[in-house]
Design a protein around this motif. Structure first.
Motif, mmCIF file in Angstrom:
data_model
loop_
_atom_site.group_PDB
_atom_site.id
_atom_site.type_symbol
_atom_site.label_atom_id
_atom_site.label_comp_id
_atom_site.label_asym_id
_atom_site.label_seq_id
_atom_site.Cartn_x
_atom_site.Cartn_y
_atom_site.Cartn_z
ATOM 1 N N LEU A 70 6.233 -3.760 4.054
ATOM 2 C CA LEU A 70 4.992 -4.497 3.276
ATOM 3 C C LEU A 70 5.114 -5.861 3.368
ATOM 4 N N LEU A 106 1.952 1.648 -3.023
ATOM 5 C CA LEU A 106 2.410 1.920 -1.593
ATOM 6 C C LEU A 106 1.509 2.953 -0.895
ATOM 7 N N GLN A 112 0.526 -7.056 0.160
ATOM 8 C CA GLN A 112 1.791 -7.732 -0.356
ATOM 9 C C GLN A 112 1.624 -8.526 -1.498
ATOM 10 N N HIS A 115 1.635 -6.083 -4.455
ATOM 11 C CA HIS A 115 2.782 -5.432 -4.764
ATOM 12 C C HIS A 115 3.914 -6.387 -5.207
#
Length: 129
Positions: A70, A106, A112, A115
């Motif tokens: 990612l 996820l 991104q 996360h």
């Protein structure tokens, strides 16, 4: 029961995680002479305090590769070029308290930046891009 085959590129922490699961593993580690135990733990970037959590962390094998992808990081290249850094990434992932949330993010296809707000490895992963 057989031990699963190692991934083509896995660090020392991952090997310890794969090979030393649960109480039996901790008992085996504790049975080593103090000098030997300290060397094994130091090689993996662990301490007597962090080893139990890392040895019980089953999420690392699935979440770290997904997080690396990612963030645009080639895990195989990191493992080959910087196995010490891969060990550190695995240790940090193993000690993360947000594994459940990470797994859900996820699985849902998070971005991104989403996360990165959660992941303690995010700065390192972004620097590796």
């Amino acid at each position: 029961m057989t031990t699963p085959a190692p991934a083509p590129h896995e660090g020392l922490c991952a090997k310890l995680l794969r090979g030393w699961r649960g109480a039996r593993s901790l008992n085996a580690l504790q049975a080593l002479a103090p000098y030997d135990r300290d060397r094994v733990l130091a090689d993996a970037g662990l301490t007597d305090l962090t080893a139990p959590a890392v040895l019980r962390a089953s999420h690392v094998g699935a979440l770290l590769p997904a997080a690396m992808a990612l963030h645009g990081v080639n895990g195989a290249a990191v493992e080959q070029d910087r196995p010490d850094l891969m060990n550190d990434l695995q240790r940090v992932c193993a000690l993360c308290r947000s594994a459940r949330t990470c797994r859900h993010l996820l699985a849902e296809g998070c971005t991104q930046p989403e996360h990165a707000l959660l992941c303690p490895n995010a700065d390192t992963l972004d620097a590796l891009r």
